[in-house]
Design an enzyme around this catalytic site. Structure first.
Site, PDB file in Angstrom:
ATOM      1  N   HIS A 196      24.268 -19.211  22.761  1.00  0.00           N
ATOM      2  CA  HIS A 196      23.237 -19.333  21.732  1.00  0.00           C
ATOM      3  C   HIS A 196      23.046 -20.796  21.375  1.00  0.00           C
ATOM      4  CE1 HIS A 196      20.803 -17.115  18.798  1.00  0.00           C
ATOM      5  NE2 HIS A 196      20.957 -18.179  18.028  1.00  0.00           N
ATOM      6  N   ASP A 239      19.540  -9.860   8.715  1.00  0.00           N
ATOM      7  CA  ASP A 239      19.175 -11.201   9.170  1.00  0.00           C
ATOM      8  C   ASP A 239      17.675 -11.304   9.429  1.00  0.00           C
ATOM      9  OD1 ASP A 239      19.773 -13.946  10.211  1.00  0.00           O
ATOM     10  OD2 ASP A 239      18.886 -13.057  11.997  1.00  0.00           O
ATOM     11  N   ARG A 275      13.928 -17.083   4.402  1.00  0.00           N
ATOM     12  CA  ARG A 275      14.391 -18.483   4.379  1.00  0.00           C
ATOM     13  C   ARG A 275      13.351 -19.414   4.983  1.00  0.00           C
ATOM     14  NH1 ARG A 275      19.079 -18.171   7.960  1.00  0.00           N
ATOM     15  NH2 ARG A 275      19.279 -20.406   7.651  1.00  0.00           N
ATOM     16  N   SER A 334      23.884 -16.345   9.969  1.00  0.00           N
ATOM     17  CA  SER A 334      22.741 -15.774  10.674  1.00  0.00           C
ATOM     18  C   SER A 334      23.032 -15.676  12.172  1.00  0.00           C
ATOM     19  CB  SER A 334      21.505 -16.654  10.407  1.00  0.00           C
ATOM     20  OG  SER A 334      20.467 -16.380  11.313  1.00  0.00           O
ATOM     21  N   LYS A 360      24.621 -12.011  14.424  1.00  0.00           N
ATOM     22  CA  LYS A 360      23.915 -11.462  15.591  1.00  0.00           C
ATOM     23  C   LYS A 360      24.815 -11.452  16.824  1.00  0.00           C
ATOM     24  CE  LYS A 360      20.515 -14.215  14.550  1.00  0.00           C
ATOM     25  NZ  LYS A 360      19.283 -15.003  14.383  1.00  0.00           N
TER      26      LYS A 360
END
Ligand code: URA
Length: 432
Positions: A84, A163, A170, A185, A189
């Site tokens: 990620h 999220d 946000r 966040s 995930k």
């Protein structure tokens, strides 16, 4: 039961909340019982006061518990890997890492996001491939990781719904750039999607959410601690996002560059990051190899064409046409020329990302359609020598007017000077 207003007030005044209070707020919000305005106020209080490690753990746990979780290890009897990025400009790393790792026999399963602000999203890039389906069910996702060894999909509706809601909130309340909120966040995930070994690419610089190495390091350490607590193997690489990664920015252009990288013909910064991340994942996997052997295998998969074959197999499995000639092309290509000779001192990522966004490569409104063909190609990057009048960049646009507007934005992105600037490596540090 304590009312949300009271919890917001306590956080505003710098008090520490306990895990149950945080869970009450977040799960209540996810179920629709706590309204947007109270969570928005809470996020702003967090932005100014921060969260302790215990609070960040509690937030992450509550987000994971807001939806379903997948246990890929139990489903496959293998250690599945994932990567990620915290988000940048021209970051198509995943599109090349997935096929390389899969070609080395390690299952890769990832849920990706869409572009955010000036940053691109892997799902948008994948959707520039004609026919490619990003919306698989959880069952389809698991079977594809099992049968094809590689699946990259959108976050399913049932996975970390807290999220999804919180992120959208946000994004429009100026509360994205908080270490605890970003870490929770991302890690919620990753934990819910089930991979046991994860490489996190924390971007640093002008085009990233973390502008300094010190802030990026805090984010990396926070995510490492969250991963460790959830029993996952995590490595964080801190990487340069002061200039775009590679040359291409814009969806189909980036897919082409990622495929070139899988073939061993990518730009040097992207190729290095891709091989480094692939090697980390192979070394964390159940292959039982060290970093040196892992790097050798990743390079081998690129050199012998097995990574390219894995790319084609994967794209077909998700309904896409892997042949590059099928990718959309912009009707109008315009070059931007150097006003003077010398060396590129700086190529700022943010204006490049913003130019691509305004060409139509990203969204300025939630859920707006995007133009997959448009974007920019930075022919010259930091440190490159350039002659007066030589092309610096190519603008791929829908029409002449939008190309001209993007060309102006490029004036601000390039800084030219006589001497070459000090070299800055793509990988700034590795943690974990
Ligand atoms: N990426 C995410 O998934 N979440 C954030 O908060 C920031 C980047």
């Amino acid at each position: 039961v304590i009312r949300p207003a009271e919890l917001i007030q306590r956080k505003r005044d710098g008090e520490e909340l306990d895990g149950e209070q945080i869970a009450e707020l977040v799960l209540g919000y996810s179920r629709g019982e706590v309204p947007d305005y109270q969570l928005a106020a809470f996020c702003m209080a967090v932005y100014f006061q921060g969260l302790s490690s215990a609070e960040t753990f509690a937030l992450t746990d509550a987000m994971v518990r807001s939806g379903e979780t997948i246990d890929l290890g139990a489903e496959l009897g293998r250690r599945v890997v994932d990567k990620h990025s915290t988000g940048g400009v021209g970051d198509k790393t995943t599109l090349a890492v997935g096929p390389i790792v899969a070609a080395c026999g390690v299952p890769f399963g990832k849920m990706s996001g869409r572009g955010l602000g000036h940053t691109g999203g892997t799902l948008d890039k994948l959707e520039s491939i004609p026919g490619f389906r990003v919306e698989l069910s959880t069952d389809e996702f698991v079977s594809q990781v099992r049968d094809v060894g590689l699946a990259i999909v959108g976050q399913t509706a049932d996975l970390v719904p807290a999220d999804k809601k919180l992120y959208a909130l946000r994004d429009v309340t100026a509360t994205v750039e908080n270490v605890s909120l970003i870490a929770a966040s991302i890690m919620s995930k990753k934990i819910a999607a089930g991979a046991e070994a994860i490489v996190l690419d924390v971007k640093v610089g002008d085009g990233a959410f973390m502008k300094t190495l010190a802030d990026a390091r805090v984010l990396a350490e926070t995510m490492l601690a969250l991963g460790e607590r959830a029993g996952r193997k995590v490595v964080c690489v801190l990487t340069d996002m002061d200039q775009p990664l590679g040359r291409a920015v814009g969806n189909a252009l980036e897919v082409r560059e990622a495929v070139a990288t899988v073939r061993g013909e990518g730009p040097p910064d992207l190729a290095e990051l891709v091989l480094d991340a692939s090697a980390h994942l192979l070394a964390l996997s159940d292959l039982g190899v060290d970093r040196t052997e892992a790097r050798r295998r990743a390079e081998q998969a690129v050199a012998d064409g097995s990574a390219l074959a894995a790319y084609e197999r994967w794209v077909r499995a998700q309904g896409g046409e892997p042949d590059e000639s099928a990718l959309p092309k912009a009707p109008f290509v315009q070059e931007v020329f150097a006003p003077q000779g010398g060396h590129v001192q700086r190529l700022a990522a943010l204006p490049v990302g913003t130019a691509a966004l305004h060409l139509g490569a990203g969204r300025t409104e939630k859920d707006a359609p995007i133009d997959h063909a448009v974007g920019v190609v930075c022919l010259k990057k930091r440190g490159d020598a350039v002659d007066e009048g030589e092309p610096l960049a190519e603008i791929h646009a829908r029409d002449e007017q939008s190309a001209n507007e993007a060309a102006v934005a490029f004036g601000a992105a390039y800084e030219l000077g006589d001497d070459p600037p000090r070299a800055r490596p793509i990988i700034l540090d590795t943690l974990g």
